[in-house]
Design a protein around this motif. Sequence first.
Motif, PDB file in Angstrom:
ATOM      1  N   GLU A 283       0.529   1.799  -2.782  1.00 42.80           N
ATOM      2  CA  GLU A 283      -0.016   2.795  -1.849  1.00 42.80           C
ATOM      3  C   GLU A 283       1.051   3.838  -1.509  1.00 42.80           C
ATOM      4  O   GLU A 283       0.769   5.040  -1.441  1.00 42.80           O
ATOM      5  CB  GLU A 283      -0.535   2.111  -0.572  1.00 42.80           C
ATOM      6  CG  GLU A 283      -1.164   3.094   0.398  1.00 42.80           C
ATOM      7  CD  GLU A 283      -1.965   2.429   1.524  1.00 42.80           C
ATOM      8  OE1 GLU A 283      -1.956   1.174   1.605  1.00 42.80           O
ATOM      9  OE2 GLU A 283      -2.575   3.172   2.312  1.00 42.80           O
ATOM     10  N   ARG A 284       2.298   3.380  -1.320  1.00 40.24           N
ATOM     11  CA  ARG A 284       3.381   4.332  -1.008  1.00 40.24           C
ATOM     12  C   ARG A 284       3.623   5.304  -2.155  1.00 40.24           C
ATOM     13  O   ARG A 284       3.924   6.470  -1.936  1.00 40.24           O
ATOM     14  CB  ARG A 284       4.675   3.560  -0.670  1.00 40.24           C
ATOM     15  CG  ARG A 284       4.649   2.916   0.711  1.00 40.24           C
ATOM     16  CD  ARG A 284       6.049   2.507   1.162  1.00 40.24           C
ATOM     17  NE  ARG A 284       6.652   1.500   0.308  1.00 40.24           N
ATOM     18  CZ  ARG A 284       6.452   0.184   0.418  1.00 40.24           C
ATOM     19  NH1 ARG A 284       5.645  -0.286   1.362  1.00 40.24           N
ATOM     20  NH2 ARG A 284       7.057  -0.670  -0.395  1.00 40.24           N
ATOM     21  N   ILE A 285       3.459   4.827  -3.388  1.00 38.64           N
ATOM     22  CA  ILE A 285       3.616   5.722  -4.540  1.00 38.64           C
ATOM     23  C   ILE A 285       2.530   6.799  -4.522  1.00 38.64           C
ATOM     24  O   ILE A 285       2.808   7.988  -4.699  1.00 38.64           O
ATOM     25  CB  ILE A 285       3.599   4.913  -5.862  1.00 38.64           C
ATOM     26  CG1 ILE A 285       4.853   4.021  -5.924  1.00 38.64           C
ATOM     27  CG2 ILE A 285       3.514   5.829  -7.075  1.00 38.64           C
ATOM     28  CD1 ILE A 285       4.864   3.023  -7.070  1.00 38.64           C
ATOM     29  N   PHE A 286       1.279   6.369  -4.264  1.00 40.84           N
ATOM     30  CA  PHE A 286       0.183   7.348  -4.136  1.00 40.84           C
ATOM     31  C   PHE A 286       0.514   8.363  -3.042  1.00 40.84           C
ATOM     32  O   PHE A 286       0.298   9.564  -3.210  1.00 40.84           O
ATOM     33  CB  PHE A 286      -1.124   6.632  -3.769  1.00 40.84           C
ATOM     34  CG  PHE A 286      -2.005   6.291  -4.937  1.00 40.84           C
ATOM     35  CD1 PHE A 286      -1.558   5.455  -5.958  1.00 40.84           C
ATOM     36  CD2 PHE A 286      -3.305   6.792  -5.032  1.00 40.84           C
ATOM     37  CE1 PHE A 286      -2.378   5.125  -7.027  1.00 40.84           C
ATOM     38  CE2 PHE A 286      -4.130   6.468  -6.102  1.00 40.84           C
ATOM     39  CZ  PHE A 286      -3.666   5.640  -7.092  1.00 40.84           C
ATOM     40  N   GLU A 287       1.025   7.864  -1.906  1.00 42.55           N
ATOM     41  CA  GLU A 287       1.306   8.766  -0.784  1.00 42.55           C
ATOM     42  C   GLU A 287       2.419   9.740  -1.121  1.00 42.55           C
ATOM     43  O   GLU A 287       2.393  10.895  -0.700  1.00 42.55           O
ATOM     44  CB  GLU A 287       1.630   7.962   0.478  1.00 42.55           C
ATOM     45  CG  GLU A 287       0.355   7.520   1.180  1.00 42.55           C
ATOM     46  CD  GLU A 287       0.573   6.418   2.199  1.00 42.55           C
ATOM     47  OE1 GLU A 287       1.728   5.933   2.322  1.00 42.55           O
ATOM     48  OE2 GLU A 287      -0.415   6.044   2.857  1.00 42.55           O
TER      49      GLU A 287
END
Length: 406
Positions: A283-287
């Motif tokens: 999720e952090r990569i997407f963000e």
Amino acid sequence: MKIPFSLPLIDSLVEKEIHSTLHETGWLTSGPKTKELEEKISELSDTNFTVCVNSWTSGALLLFKWLKLEPGDEIIVPSYTYAATALAVINSGLKCVYVDVKDDFTMDMDQVAQKITNKTKAIMPVDLGGLPADYSKLLSLLDSESVRSLFHPKTDFQKVIGRPLIIADAAHSIGAKINGRPASRFADFSIFSFHSVKNITTGEGGAITFKLFDEGKDFQIYRELKVLSLNGQTKTAFEKNQPGAWRYDIVDNGLKVNMPDINAAIGLSQIKRYEKDLLPERERIFEFYNSVFQGKEWAILPPMEVFGRKSSFHIYLLRIKGFNEEKRDRVITALGEKGIGVNVHYIPLPLLTYFKNSGLNISEFPVSYKLFENEISLPVYNGLSQESLKVICENLSDEVEKLIRK
Ligand SMILES: *Cc1c(COP(=O)(O)O)cnc(C)c1O
């Protein structure tokens, strides 16, 4: 600097679990590790039972066989998916019926409504990129009086369900949520893939998970699927290995698609830290990507959450406004020359030779084409460094902006 598009998570915890398989249990084929993985998947998915198999594809073949689907029976699938979704239907001797997708890459349920006939036995939405399809809308459609009265059950199981089944192609979406609950709760059956590029991997592997009735009835289905996954044999090799338990029977012309323990061990080490560590990291990569690209006028960001349907962050499906296939491909080539692996998910089925030859025409699937022509999938995996992310974003932006200026 070389940045691959995808890398399976292989670390000391994976090695520890494999070591335990080799040296503690000493059991390589389906046994305690596979069983434990099945339990962990059910826990994560809030389902009653899970059957592990050796790929998503064999899971689909196994389920269609258990359902006793017959030639002439129809299954509706989206045109925007990996070929395996449709091939599993076709290779089971069933009729594959195609519908287009919506702008969020998931199945267009309004088109499903138009394609349902008295032969429709199942709908197989794909949670593309990790975003759950619109299961609530699908369920209210399938539960409507008009669909129920059209449904033509041939088996006792079909009579009990009374409408076409929802079988989720959840190859991308383990851990995805709908209104805070596991997405698997919104389908009748969900099939996961644990192929090497998926969120959780066993090298090759897959699983069918479900919660249809009470535990007793669901256990019966679990047992039948397990038997059918092992040549129709009433006992697993592990069970036969118990003292005096050698005698077995073959009760059906089963498949041989069980998951070996040596594979299950890899996935087991990952699923144990999936919700706490691995999924939040994705999720952090997407963000991070979003934080860079939302400032770019040319970027169309992929959906992460749509009306309570929350992604499992499998593929970052970036689109470049105004680009066509040719420009998109030039960006991919330029990044490849710099050692950055990107990809396209997916070539819509009607553009692939086999499907074209069987009569599909891309002009009937305009949204699929629109999404495909300017899509670039960016690397998303556990262990992808902040530095790599910056290199990807900078180089991608450079290449896109160079082409825009031209
Ligand atoms: C990977 C994938 C499959 C096939 O999974 P296997 O485990 O390789 O059989 C099916 N559907 C989709 C959408 C996939 O991405």
